[in-house]
Write an enzyme that holds these catalytic residues in place. Structure first.
Site, mmCIF file in Angstrom:
data_model
loop_
_atom_site.group_PDB
_atom_site.id
_atom_site.type_symbol
_atom_site.label_atom_id
_atom_site.label_comp_id
_atom_site.label_asym_id
_atom_site.label_seq_id
_atom_site.Cartn_x
_atom_site.Cartn_y
_atom_site.Cartn_z
ATOM 1 N N HIS A 1 7.114 -3.351 11.874
ATOM 2 C CA HIS A 1 7.238 -2.702 10.567
ATOM 3 C C HIS A 1 8.265 -1.572 10.635
ATOM 4 O O HIS A 1 7.945 -0.468 11.086
ATOM 5 C CB HIS A 1 5.882 -2.164 10.112
ATOM 6 N N LYS B 1 6.456 10.412 -6.191
ATOM 7 C CA LYS B 1 6.343 11.816 -6.557
ATOM 8 C C LYS B 1 7.601 12.612 -6.219
ATOM 9 O O LYS B 1 8.060 13.446 -7.007
ATOM 10 C CB LYS B 1 5.127 12.435 -5.865
ATOM 11 N N GLU C 1 9.405 0.125 8.181
ATOM 12 C CA GLU C 1 9.225 1.075 7.080
ATOM 13 C C GLU C 1 8.346 2.268 7.447
ATOM 14 O O GLU C 1 8.330 3.266 6.731
ATOM 15 C CB GLU C 1 8.640 0.359 5.854
ATOM 16 N N CYS D 1 7.068 -9.137 9.320
ATOM 17 C CA CYS D 1 5.733 -9.554 9.747
ATOM 18 C C CYS D 1 5.343 -10.892 9.082
ATOM 19 O O CYS D 1 5.892 -11.923 9.409
ATOM 20 C CB CYS D 1 4.719 -8.443 9.478
ATOM 21 N N TYR D 2 4.413 -10.886 8.110
ATOM 22 C CA TYR D 2 4.052 -12.133 7.438
ATOM 23 C C TYR D 2 5.278 -12.775 6.796
ATOM 24 O O TYR D 2 5.418 -14.006 6.800
ATOM 25 C CB TYR D 2 2.986 -11.872 6.365
ATOM 26 N N ASP E 1 4.261 15.512 -13.410
ATOM 27 C CA ASP E 1 4.473 14.139 -13.889
ATOM 28 C C ASP E 1 4.558 14.075 -15.407
ATOM 29 O O ASP E 1 5.518 13.533 -15.972
ATOM 30 C CB ASP E 1 3.351 13.213 -13.390
ATOM 31 N N SER E 2 3.552 14.618 -16.085
ATOM 32 C CA SER E 2 3.561 14.554 -17.548
ATOM 33 C C SER E 2 4.679 15.411 -18.119
ATOM 34 O O SER E 2 5.273 15.073 -19.153
ATOM 35 C CB SER E 2 2.205 14.975 -18.116
ATOM 36 N N GLY F 1 1.625 -8.904 5.249
ATOM 37 C CA GLY F 1 0.405 -9.277 4.541
ATOM 38 C C GLY F 1 -0.656 -9.712 5.523
ATOM 39 O O GLY F 1 -0.356 -10.043 6.673
#
Length: 510
Positions: free
Chosen positions: A169, A366, A171, A82-83, A227-228, A55
């Site tokens: 980080h 997605k 990720e 991190c934060y 998606d729909s 953050g």
């Protein structure tokens, strides 16, 4: 057996959603919650482990975001990033200070302890740093396990309480062994089970939809996108004929798209699909509107009004099914995240809407949706269909929407898509389309002066839409696209190529 679950506390960092993606890629279920979640809510979620995100704040400043100190009591294994690491240090008696200069970018980090978090990690490894504070003093009972030239405390651990902190980080892909470090936390330290699969998601979600909707009726806004379509198939699996799909042609679709959608879905996959023509309704509402957020909210509002009318006409549906994804929710703003742009299906919905929402994909990325679609029998050409925004071409035309601009953009977009599809046989390009930036330029065509529209070409690579890199298309392809656009699309005399990644840009222009 109880499912392994990780709770990720969001302190407002730019990479927070990537943490969730990396955990899920390791087939462990996780959810992101605000940093100030109560202990009672944490206990109800019953996490197997907790990760504290990064953050932008400094822990020693007044008003800095704080989680409950009980989190560091040893009840749960905790990884602070991190934060999150700095907050752990601050709470447990260590010291956090302002650094003389901010450290941002990839650096070489030295690992001094290869047990636990750094099991089988190289002694020297590349990591991404992004911080302006540092830790000169660690809490009692903590050991420093990694350092770099500018960060003497790059990682710490208290193995007895299973408390771990890292200044970098893991990720992001720029941290070379980040995935392995996260997996060490999940499996070596926390002994979690890799039991989050799309098969289990389908089973659980169908049961949740049955519990939510019961024997009542629902309508689904079917756009033709993956998606729909996947949301519709999940709900249909749960409530069968009580679902009615409504495809709205709002006049903002790509060339021949309305016909293609109906051919793909009408009478197929067990879905009941009804088409409503509403071009005049949408375009009249958008007349004179130039501000992007206002466009999105008008479109979201009109969609709901049409669904309400359709529901009344075709069976009194009480629920509105939407293919909302996690990136939609994040970009529309959460308790700890800034609103980037309001997605028509999240922040653009009217407050007096008569429906209750059913959003079975709300926590998926997605790539996860595509896997679910394949498992539900959605044809591959629909599973792999590139994203197309609900507001359609309205957010690819800067300024006011007119029939003339829509016609130009439809023709231009069809050429861009045709040429890139022919080139990109391996489907390495995530999304590609044309944009009308609203700029005009002087040109020379047939010895005459022209003053016509500029078309921008956009092509990006991505895994999930949260981040994206502009695609390095070959010059020969760009040259061919440019010549076709200028020669075949009336009203266009110049073509530019968008070389902006996300961040700092977004994939769509509005």
């Amino acid at each position: 057996m109880t499912q392994s679950k990780v709770l990720i506390l969001d302190f407002g960092g730019q990479y927070n959603q990537l943490i969730a993606r990396r955990v899920r890629e390791s087939k462990v279920y996780c959810e992101i919650k605000p940093y100030n979640i109560s202990i009672e809510d944490i206990e109800e979620f019953n996490p197997s482990a907790i990760i504290l995100s990064g953050g932008p704040a400094s822990v020693y400043n007044e008003g800095a975001p704080r989680c409950s100190e009980e989190i560091f009591s040893g009840r749960w294994p905790v990884l602070g990033i991190c934060y999150g690491m700095q907050l752990m240090v601050h709470y447990l008696g260590g010291e956090v200070k302002r650094a003389s200069h901010r450290e941002y970018g990839t650096i070489s980090m030295t690992v001094t302890n290869h047990e636990g978090l750094f099991k089988d990690i190289s002694a020297e490894t590349e990591v991404l740093m992004s911080h302006s504070d540092f830790i000169p003093q660690v809490p009692a009972d903590f050991q420093i396990t990694a350092y770099s030239d500018n960060t003497p405390t790059a990682a710490i651990e208290n193995h007895s309480k299973k408390l771990y902190g890292i200044q970098f980080h893991p990720e992001v892909i720029l941290t070379v062994e980040g995935k392995e470090i996260i997996n060490n936390f999940l499996f070596t330290i926390c002994n979690l089970t890799a039991d989050w699969t799309m098969d289990s998601f389908i089973e659980t979600t169908v049961a949740q939809i049955k519990a939510q909707i019961g024997d009542r009726k629902a309508v689904c806004g079917l756009s033709g996108g993956v998606d729909s379509a996947v949301a519709a198939l999940l709900v249909h699996k749960a409530i069968g004929p009580n679902l009615t799909c409504i495809f709205v042609d709002h006049g903002l679709l790509r060339k021949n798209e309305a016909q293609e959608v109906m051919e793909a879905f009408e009478g197929k996959l067990g879905l009941n699909v009804i088409k409503i023509d509403a071009q005049e309704q949408f375009l009249s509402k958008l007349k004179g509107i130039t501000e992007p957020e206002e466009k999105r909210k008008i479109i979201g509002n009109e969609f709901v009004r049409i669904f309400e009318q359709g529901a009344a006409k075709y069976g009194q549906g009480e629920y509105l099914v939407q293919g909302t994804l996690y990136p939609d929710v994040v970009e529309s703003g959460t308790d700890t995240a800034t609103t980037i742009k309001t997605h028509h299906n999240v922040g653009g919905l009217p407050e007096d809407m008569t429906f209750e929402l059913c959003e079975p994909l709300r926590n998926l990325f997605k790539d996860e949706v595509r896997i679910v679609g394949s498992k539900l029998g959605l044809p591959q050409h629909l599973v792999s269909r590139q994203p197309f925004p609900g507001p359609g071409l309205a957010i690819r035309i800067m300024g006011e929407i007119t029939e003339e601009k829509l016609e130009i953009l439809r023709d231009a977009d069809a050429i861009v898509r045709e040429e890139i599809i022919n080139y990109d046989k391996d489907k390495k390009v995530w999304q590609f389309f044309a944009v009308l930036p609203g700029a005009y330029s002087v040109g020379v065509m047939g010895d005459d002066r022209t003053y016509q529209q500029v078309v921008a070409v956009r092509a990006v690579g991505s895994e999930d839409g949260m981040t994206a890199t502009w695609s390095r298309l070959p010059y020969e392809l760009l040259d061919k696209i440019s010549k076709r656009l200028v020669n075949e699309v009336d009203g266009v005399n110049r073509v530019v190529y968008d070389i902006t990644s996300k961040p700092p840009g977004t994939i769509e222009w509005e």
